[in-house]
Write a protein that holds these residues in place. Structure first.
Motif, short mmCIF file in Angstrom:
data_model
loop_
_atom_site.label_atom_id
_atom_site.label_comp_id
_atom_site.label_asym_id
_atom_site.label_seq_id
_atom_site.Cartn_x
_atom_site.Cartn_y
_atom_site.Cartn_z
N VAL A 88 -1.87 -25.00 1.96
CA VAL A 88 -1.07 -23.79 1.73
C VAL A 88 -0.89 -23.51 0.24
O VAL A 88 -0.09 -22.66 -0.13
CB VAL A 88 0.30 -23.90 2.44
CG1 VAL A 88 0.13 -23.90 3.95
CG2 VAL A 88 1.08 -25.13 1.98
N GLN A 105 -2.66 -21.72 -7.09
CA GLN A 105 -3.31 -20.84 -6.11
C GLN A 105 -2.50 -20.88 -4.83
O GLN A 105 -2.17 -21.95 -4.33
CB GLN A 105 -4.75 -21.28 -5.84
CG GLN A 105 -5.47 -20.29 -4.94
CD GLN A 105 -6.96 -20.52 -4.95
OE1 GLN A 105 -7.55 -20.90 -5.95
NE2 GLN A 105 -7.58 -20.27 -3.82
N THR A 106 -2.19 -19.70 -4.29
CA THR A 106 -1.38 -19.62 -3.08
C THR A 106 -2.25 -19.75 -1.83
O THR A 106 -3.48 -19.78 -1.91
CB THR A 106 -0.62 -18.28 -3.03
OG1 THR A 106 -1.57 -17.22 -2.85
CG2 THR A 106 0.19 -18.04 -4.29
N GLU A 107 -1.60 -19.78 -0.70
CA GLU A 107 -2.30 -19.92 0.58
C GLU A 107 -3.31 -18.80 0.81
O GLU A 107 -4.39 -19.00 1.35
CB GLU A 107 -1.25 -19.91 1.71
CG GLU A 107 -1.79 -20.07 3.09
CD GLU A 107 -0.69 -20.13 4.13
OE1 GLU A 107 -0.99 -20.44 5.28
OE2 GLU A 107 0.50 -19.88 3.79
N ARG A 108 -2.98 -17.60 0.35
CA ARG A 108 -3.88 -16.44 0.51
C ARG A 108 -4.88 -16.30 -0.62
O ARG A 108 -5.60 -15.32 -0.71
CB ARG A 108 -3.05 -15.16 0.62
CG ARG A 108 -2.21 -15.11 1.87
CD ARG A 108 -1.52 -13.79 1.96
NE ARG A 108 -0.70 -13.73 3.16
CZ ARG A 108 0.12 -12.75 3.43
NH1 ARG A 108 0.24 -11.74 2.58
NH2 ARG A 108 0.83 -12.75 4.54
N GLY A 109 -4.91 -17.26 -1.54
CA GLY A 109 -5.89 -17.23 -2.62
C GLY A 109 -5.43 -16.52 -3.88
O GLY A 109 -6.21 -16.37 -4.82
N ARG A 110 -4.19 -16.07 -3.93
CA ARG A 110 -3.68 -15.41 -5.14
C ARG A 110 -3.54 -16.46 -6.25
O ARG A 110 -2.97 -17.52 -6.05
CB ARG A 110 -2.34 -14.76 -4.86
CG ARG A 110 -1.79 -13.95 -6.02
CD ARG A 110 -0.50 -13.27 -5.65
NE ARG A 110 -0.05 -12.37 -6.69
CZ ARG A 110 1.12 -11.75 -6.68
NH1 ARG A 110 1.95 -11.93 -5.66
NH2 ARG A 110 1.46 -10.96 -7.66
N ASP A 166 5.87 -13.02 -1.56
CA ASP A 166 6.13 -13.28 -0.14
C ASP A 166 6.53 -14.74 0.07
O ASP A 166 6.51 -15.54 -0.87
CB ASP A 166 4.94 -12.87 0.73
CG ASP A 166 3.68 -13.70 0.49
OD1 ASP A 166 3.80 -14.88 0.10
OD2 ASP A 166 2.58 -13.17 0.72
N GLY A 168 5.07 -17.25 1.54
CA GLY A 168 4.02 -18.22 1.23
C GLY A 168 3.90 -18.44 -0.27
O GLY A 168 3.69 -19.57 -0.73
N GLU A 169 4.00 -17.36 -1.05
CA GLU A 169 3.92 -17.49 -2.50
C GLU A 169 5.13 -18.23 -3.05
O GLU A 169 5.00 -19.06 -3.96
CB GLU A 169 3.79 -16.10 -3.13
CG GLU A 169 2.46 -15.45 -2.81
CD GLU A 169 2.40 -13.96 -3.09
OE1 GLU A 169 1.28 -13.44 -3.21
OE2 GLU A 169 3.47 -13.31 -3.18
N THR A 172 4.71 -21.90 -2.60
CA THR A 172 3.83 -22.45 -3.63
C THR A 172 4.58 -22.61 -4.95
O THR A 172 4.39 -23.61 -5.65
CB THR A 172 2.60 -21.54 -3.82
OG1 THR A 172 1.93 -21.42 -2.56
CG2 THR A 172 1.64 -22.10 -4.84
#
Length: 194
Positions: A88, A105-110, A166, A168-169, A172
Motif C-alpha cells: 500500500v 509512493q502511494t498505493e495508487r502510484g502517486r 485521500d 490511502g495517501e 502512506t
C-alpha cells in the motif's frame, strides 16, 4: 471513531509515549493520536526490520518493513503492506543524511516527497514534486517535530495534511512519518536524533 478513521483526519500526532526515567519501558514504540490526545493506533516492533501499526483493539492496520542498503552509503527502503499483505506504499531514503528527504509512493502510484527544509530544521514538507527541481512546489502537508521530554529525548511529530489527500495517501504519509522517526531514532538507540 474506528481506528481506520484515523486516515480521514487532516491532523494527527505520531509520538513516543511518555515513560518513567527510573523503570524499563515495555509499551509501544510510538502512538498515533488526535491533537487532543485521543489514542488512535500504536506502533510496535518485533525486530529492527518489521514494525506494526495496529489499532487500539490490536488489529493490524499496516506493516512497515525496513530494508537497509550497504552501510551508511546505501539507501533505506520501507515497504508498507495491509493486513492481506498487499503493498500500500513505499518510502526510500538516500544519501548520507537520510532524514533530509523521503521519496514516497502511494498505493495508487502517486509519487510524493517528504523533504526537510534544512539540516537543523524541525519541519518536513510534503510535495508532489522534488523541491530541488521545482523551486516552489505546492505543499500538501507538513510534519513538525518537537521534544516531549528533553531529558529522555522523546519525540513528537505533528502531521498536517491537505484536504485533497485521500485515505490511502494519508496512510502512506502516517507510515512515512513513522519511517522518519525510525531513521532519526532506531529502536533501542539512545543517541540524539539526526
Amino acid at each position: 471513531m474506528t481506528e481506520f478513521g484515523l486516515f480521514e483526519l487532516e491532523t494527527v500526532v505520531v509520538g513516543q509515549p511518555k515513560r518513567s526515567r527510573w523503570r524499563s519501558y515495555k509499551g509501544p514504540s510510538l502512538t498515533v493520536s488526535t491533537v487532543e490526545g485521543t489514542l488512535l493506533a500504536q506502533v510496535t516492533h518485533t525486530d529492527d526490520t518489521r514494525f506494526l501499526l495496529t489499532g487500539t483493539s490490536g488489529e493490524l492496520i499496516t506493516e512497515i518493513a525496513r530494508h537497509a542498503g550497504f552501510a551508511q552509503f546505501g539507501s533505506v527502503r520501507f515497504r508498507f503492506t495491509d493486513p492481506a499483505d498487499r503493498e500500500v506504499g513505499t518510502a526510500v531514503a538516500r544519501g548520507l543524511v537520510k532524514t533530509r528527504q523521503l521519496s514516497v509512493q502511494t498505493e495508487r502510484g502517486r509519487r510524493l516527497f517528504l523533504t526537510r527544509l534544512g539540516h537543523l530544521s524541525d519541519e518536513w514538507r510534503l510535495t508532489e514534486t522534488d523541491p530541488e527541481q521545482s523551486p516552489a512546489p505546492e505543499v500538501l502537508g507538513r510534519v513538525t517535530v518537537s521534544s516531549v521530554d528533553a531529558w529522555l529525548g522523546l519525540q513528537r511529530y505533528l502531521l498536517e495534511m491537505a484536504p485533497g489527500l485521500d485515505a490511502g495517501e494519508r496512510r502512506t504519509v502516517v507510515a512515512s512519518t513513522v519511517c522518519l522517526h525510525l531513521l532519526r531514532r532506531p529502536p533501542g538507540d539512545s543517541a540524539s536524533p539526526a
